[in-house]
Design a protein around this motif. Structure first.
Motif, mmCIF file in Angstrom:
data_model
loop_
_atom_site.group_PDB
_atom_site.id
_atom_site.type_symbol
_atom_site.label_atom_id
_atom_site.label_comp_id
_atom_site.label_asym_id
_atom_site.label_seq_id
_atom_site.Cartn_x
_atom_site.Cartn_y
_atom_site.Cartn_z
ATOM 1 N N PHE A 17 0.825 -1.200 0.000
ATOM 2 C CA PHE A 17 0.000 0.000 0.000
ATOM 3 C C PHE A 17 0.864 1.257 0.000
ATOM 4 N N TYR A 18 1.832 1.343 0.892
ATOM 5 C CA TYR A 18 2.635 2.550 0.967
ATOM 6 C C TYR A 18 3.597 2.681 -0.211
ATOM 7 N N ASP A 19 3.921 1.592 -0.867
ATOM 8 C CA ASP A 19 4.663 1.689 -2.124
ATOM 9 C C ASP A 19 3.789 2.385 -3.167
ATOM 10 N N LYS A 20 2.509 2.006 -3.244
ATOM 11 C CA LYS A 20 1.574 2.665 -4.162
ATOM 12 C C LYS A 20 1.392 4.137 -3.785
ATOM 13 N N VAL A 21 1.276 4.406 -2.499
ATOM 14 C CA VAL A 21 1.094 5.779 -2.024
ATOM 15 C C VAL A 21 2.266 6.647 -2.471
ATOM 16 N N ARG A 22 3.482 6.173 -2.273
ATOM 17 C CA ARG A 22 4.665 6.976 -2.621
ATOM 18 C C ARG A 22 4.719 7.281 -4.113
ATOM 19 N N ARG A 23 4.204 6.376 -4.937
ATOM 20 C CA ARG A 23 4.249 6.567 -6.396
ATOM 21 C C ARG A 23 3.031 7.311 -6.945
ATOM 22 N N ASP A 24 2.043 7.560 -6.113
ATOM 23 C CA ASP A 24 0.811 8.186 -6.575
ATOM 24 C C ASP A 24 1.014 9.682 -6.822
ATOM 25 N N LEU A 26 -1.159 12.135 -6.762
ATOM 26 C CA LEU A 26 -1.938 13.035 -5.900
ATOM 27 C C LEU A 26 -1.465 12.989 -4.447
ATOM 28 N N ILE A 27 -1.445 11.820 -3.857
ATOM 29 C CA ILE A 27 -1.102 11.752 -2.431
ATOM 30 C C ILE A 27 0.379 11.481 -2.174
ATOM 31 N N GLY A 28 1.086 11.009 -3.171
ATOM 32 C CA GLY A 28 2.516 10.765 -3.000
ATOM 33 C C GLY A 28 3.273 11.986 -2.507
ATOM 34 N N PRO A 29 3.103 13.139 -3.159
ATOM 35 C CA PRO A 29 3.839 14.327 -2.697
ATOM 36 C C PRO A 29 3.529 14.729 -1.258
ATOM 37 N N VAL A 30 2.288 14.539 -0.826
ATOM 38 C CA VAL A 30 1.920 14.873 0.554
ATOM 39 C C VAL A 30 2.686 13.980 1.523
ATOM 40 N N PHE A 31 2.685 12.681 1.247
ATOM 41 C CA PHE A 31 3.379 11.736 2.125
ATOM 42 C C PHE A 31 4.892 11.934 2.066
ATOM 43 N N LEU A 32 5.431 12.157 0.870
ATOM 44 C CA LEU A 32 6.881 12.318 0.742
ATOM 45 C C LEU A 32 7.375 13.588 1.428
ATOM 46 N N LYS A 33 6.535 14.615 1.479
ATOM 47 C CA LYS A 33 6.903 15.826 2.215
ATOM 48 C C LYS A 33 6.873 15.564 3.719
ATOM 49 N N ALA A 34 5.886 14.792 4.173
ATOM 50 C CA ALA A 34 5.756 14.505 5.605
ATOM 51 C C ALA A 34 6.805 13.495 6.075
ATOM 52 N N ALA A 69 -3.472 16.282 10.807
ATOM 53 C CA ALA A 69 -4.117 17.589 10.901
ATOM 54 C C ALA A 69 -3.340 18.718 10.214
ATOM 55 N N PRO A 70 -2.013 18.767 10.327
ATOM 56 C CA PRO A 70 -1.314 19.888 9.688
ATOM 57 C C PRO A 70 -1.180 19.755 8.166
ATOM 58 N N LEU A 71 -1.463 18.587 7.630
ATOM 59 C CA LEU A 71 -1.289 18.357 6.197
ATOM 60 C C LEU A 71 -2.388 19.054 5.398
ATOM 61 N N GLN A 72 -2.052 19.502 4.231
ATOM 62 C CA GLN A 72 -3.033 20.130 3.339
ATOM 63 C C GLN A 72 -3.716 19.029 2.536
ATOM 64 N N ILE A 73 -4.653 18.363 3.186
ATOM 65 C CA ILE A 73 -5.359 17.249 2.569
ATOM 66 C C ILE A 73 -6.844 17.559 2.490
ATOM 67 N N LYS A 74 -7.436 17.063 1.415
ATOM 68 C CA LYS A 74 -8.837 17.328 1.131
ATOM 69 C C LYS A 74 -9.547 16.012 0.842
ATOM 70 N N GLN A 75 -10.815 16.127 0.542
ATOM 71 C CA GLN A 75 -11.631 14.940 0.254
ATOM 72 C C GLN A 75 -10.996 14.054 -0.822
ATOM 73 N N ASP A 76 -10.487 14.662 -1.899
ATOM 74 C CA ASP A 76 -9.920 13.848 -2.971
ATOM 75 C C ASP A 76 -8.692 13.065 -2.524
ATOM 76 N N HIS A 77 -7.953 13.592 -1.563
ATOM 77 C CA HIS A 77 -6.811 12.843 -1.016
ATOM 78 C C HIS A 77 -7.298 11.598 -0.270
ATOM 79 N N PHE A 78 -8.341 11.771 0.523
ATOM 80 C CA PHE A 78 -8.892 10.630 1.246
ATOM 81 C C PHE A 78 -9.498 9.612 0.291
ATOM 82 N N ASP A 79 -10.165 10.087 -0.743
ATOM 83 C CA ASP A 79 -10.738 9.180 -1.740
ATOM 84 C C ASP A 79 -9.651 8.341 -2.403
#
Length: 126
Positions: A17-24, A26-34, A69-79
């Motif tokens: 799952f987190y391999d997919k997340v890192r390559r995504d 939309l959400i990859g950049p959020v996770f890679l920054k965090a 909470a501090p992340l700039q995440i929206k509904q589409d990120h959760f989707d």
């Protein structure tokens, strides 16, 4: 396919799952920054988290919402997070625990979004 049965099953889905997340895109950049460096501490925490959630095994300590909470995440990120999570689970597992994992992931996403809207009403999370 078998159901999620133990910590080895959890490691399999968390790692993939987190391999997919890192390559995504939309959400990859959020996770890679965090998590800009070594991902293993986060993965270890996620193994413990899901082991606690799915099997009641103690070991997870933390507050997942406070990290998000501090992340700039929206509904589409959760989707997208839920889509990748479901894809990963459905690729490897079938059974009541796999279904429970997906249900709990959905409930967590709903709760996080609700809390984000509550704690910061001016934040656009749609």
């Amino acid at each position: 396919m078998n159901d999620i049965t133990d910590i080895d099953s959890i490691r399999l889905f968390v790692d993939e799952f987190y391999d997919k997340v890192r390559r995504d895109d939309l959400i990859g950049p959020v996770f890679l920054k965090a998590i800009p460096g070594d991902w293993q501490p986060h993965l270890d925490k996620m193994y413990a988290f899901w082991n606690t959630i799915l099997f009641g095994v103690s070991g997870y300590k933390g507050n997942p919402f406070s990290k998000h909470a501090p992340l700039q995440i929206k509904q589409d990120h959760f989707d997208r997070w839920l889509k990748l999570f479901a894809e990963t689970i459905n690729t490897h597992f079938n059974g009541p625990v796999a279904q429970d994992a997906q249900k709990r992931a959905g409930l967590m996403a709903e709760m996080f979004l609700s809390r984000l809207r509550y704690t910061d009403p001016n934040r656009i999370v749609f």
